[in-house]
Design an enzyme around this catalytic site. Structure first.
Site, PDB file in Angstrom:
ATOM      1  N   ASP A  65       0.807  -1.100  -0.094  1.00 14.20           N
ATOM      2  CA  ASP A  65      -0.116  -0.100  -0.077  1.00 14.20           C
ATOM      3  C   ASP A  65       1.052   1.157   0.069  1.00 14.20           C
ATOM      4  O   ASP A  65       1.642   1.526   1.169  1.00 14.20           O
ATOM      5  CB  ASP A  65      -0.744   0.050   1.316  1.00 14.20           C
ATOM      6  CG  ASP A  65      -1.795   1.250   1.360  1.00 14.20           C
ATOM      7  OD1 ASP A  65      -1.374   2.186   0.558  1.00 14.20           O
ATOM      8  OD2 ASP A  65      -2.920   0.989   2.150  1.00 14.20           O
ATOM      9  N   ASN A  92       2.602   2.571 -10.503  1.00 13.54           N
ATOM     10  CA  ASN A  92       1.364   2.664 -11.315  1.00 13.54           C
ATOM     11  C   ASN A  92       0.112   3.014 -10.627  1.00 13.54           C
ATOM     12  O   ASN A  92      -0.948   3.407 -10.935  1.00 13.54           O
ATOM     13  CB  ASN A  92       1.019   1.263 -12.024  1.00 13.54           C
ATOM     14  CG  ASN A  92      -0.336   1.402 -12.460  1.00 13.54           C
ATOM     15  OD1 ASN A  92      -0.854   1.969 -13.306  1.00 13.54           O
ATOM     16  ND2 ASN A  92      -1.043   0.474 -11.738  1.00 13.54           N
ATOM     17  N   TYR A 178      -7.394  15.249  -9.026  1.00 14.45           N
ATOM     18  CA  TYR A 178      -6.616  14.436  -9.914  1.00 14.45           C
ATOM     19  C   TYR A 178      -5.594  15.180 -10.700  1.00 14.45           C
ATOM     20  O   TYR A 178      -4.421  14.356 -11.003  1.00 14.45           O
ATOM     21  CB  TYR A 178      -7.598  13.416 -10.563  1.00 14.45           C
ATOM     22  CG  TYR A 178      -6.939  12.237 -11.638  1.00 14.45           C
ATOM     23  CD1 TYR A 178      -6.436  11.127 -10.850  1.00 14.45           C
ATOM     24  CD2 TYR A 178      -6.998  12.515 -12.987  1.00 14.45           C
ATOM     25  CE1 TYR A 178      -5.821  10.143 -11.763  1.00 14.45           C
ATOM     26  CE2 TYR A 178      -6.371  11.584 -13.902  1.00 14.45           C
ATOM     27  CZ  TYR A 178      -5.962  10.300 -13.051  1.00 14.45           C
ATOM     28  OH  TYR A 178      -5.465   9.576 -14.064  1.00 14.45           O
ATOM     29  N   LYS A 182      -1.210  14.411 -11.242  1.00 12.93           N
ATOM     30  CA  LYS A 182      -0.509  14.011 -12.222  1.00 12.93           C
ATOM     31  C   LYS A 182       0.362  15.314 -12.855  1.00 12.93           C
ATOM     32  O   LYS A 182       1.506  14.724 -13.416  1.00 12.93           O
ATOM     33  CB  LYS A 182      -1.575  13.494 -13.542  1.00 12.93           C
ATOM     34  CG  LYS A 182      -2.210  12.310 -12.991  1.00 12.93           C
ATOM     35  CD  LYS A 182      -1.454  11.075 -12.650  1.00 12.93           C
ATOM     36  CE  LYS A 182      -1.904   9.801 -12.393  1.00 12.93           C
ATOM     37  NZ  LYS A 182      -1.190   8.826 -12.133  1.00 12.93           N
ATOM     38  N   THR A 213     -10.669   1.263 -17.786  1.00 10.01           N
ATOM     39  CA  THR A 213     -10.480   0.591 -16.335  1.00 10.01           C
ATOM     40  C   THR A 213     -11.652   1.091 -15.335  1.00 10.01           C
ATOM     41  O   THR A 213     -12.306   1.966 -15.595  1.00 10.01           O
ATOM     42  CB  THR A 213      -8.925   1.117 -15.822  1.00 10.01           C
ATOM     43  OG1 THR A 213      -9.156   2.531 -15.681  1.00 10.01           O
ATOM     44  CG2 THR A 213      -7.888   0.983 -16.772  1.00 10.01           C
TER      45      THR A 213
END
Length: 255
Positions: A65, A92, A178, A182, A213
């Site tokens: 984790d 990832n 989000y 990134k 996904t």
């Protein structure tokens, strides 16, 4: 190592029990690497590893984790005891913060009304988790003759694309969690690459594209195998390959 000893390449992929991470593990295993499938859930990790083994690959599940320093340290110790080195690290594991919704529906990430706790949680996994895992495994990567680090990013992190009102991201809602996570990951990639360049460690960010996904509630149009292709290419770069770059399968992605 004598001339008769073959160096077995070992790759660790975080968040690898499903999605792009799992497809990356499958493809690296097919290339002959031993793949270590990092997963928070030991049962899901072992199921993914067993599937890779059934396909003829060498795979092992690792409880990991990225937000739990204890599991990060334990995973690094296990890799050292079992293999003594690491050749490829694929960071990832990531979360959107909005649950399983497509970026177009992430209304809770509008900057003027976003919940700060959500932003902290997203950065905790997508940025701070990458630092924790990378730093824990760097000593093992330094033992590799050709170490590679790949950070799985997103076109959503491109400031160039996001700031273009007529560009490919024009339909997405503004995001304070989000997308900035990134962007930060891309910046972090460059900083690691700058530090590690002298050691021959190539560090790049990958844009898998809009992949079908869980993270986007299966609204993507690319398969996980297609999304993993850019990741695998960066994980298997030759010594003269790029570092400090941001690449999709079609080539460089603008910052």
């Amino acid at each position: 190592m004598n001339e008769h000893t073959t160096h077995q390449k070992v790759a660790l992929i975080t968040g690898a029990n499903k999605g792009i991470g799992r497809a990356t593990a499958e493809q690296l295993a097919a290339l002959g690497m031993t793949v270590l499938i990092g997963a928070r859930d030991p049962r899901r990790g072992e199921e993914a590893a067993a599937a890779v083994r059934r396909a003829g690959g060498d795979a092992h599940a690792v409880i990991l984790d990225v937000t739990d320093p204890a599991t990060v340290r334990a995973a690094a110790r296990w890799v050292e005891e079992r293999f003594g080195h690491l050749d490829v690290l694929v960071n990832n594991a990531a979360i959107t913060g909005s649950g399983q919704v497509s970026p177009e529906d992430a209304h809770d990430q509008v900057p003027s009304s976003v919940d700060l706790d959500m932003v902290r949680a997203v950065f905790g996994t997508n940025v701070f988790g990458v630092i924790a895992v990378t730093n824990a495994l760097l000593p093992l990567l330094r033992r590799s003759p050709a170490p590679r680090i790949v950070n799985v990013s997103s076109a959503a992190g491109s400031l160039t694309l996001a700031s273009d009102p007529d560009g490919p991201l024009a339909g997405l809602l503004a995001s304070a969690a989000y997308s900035p996570s990134k962007s930060a990951l891309n910046a972090l990639t460059v900083q690691y690459a700058n530090e590690l360049r002298k050691d021959g460690i190539l560090v790049n960010a990958a844009d898998p594209g809009f992949v079908d996904t869980d993270i986007n509630n299966h609204t993507g149009y690319l398969s996980t195998a297609q999304g993993a292709a850019a990741v695998v290419r960066l994980a298997t770069l030759d010594a003269d390959g790029p570092t400090a770059g941001f690449f999709g399968e079609g080539g460089p992605v603008p910052w």
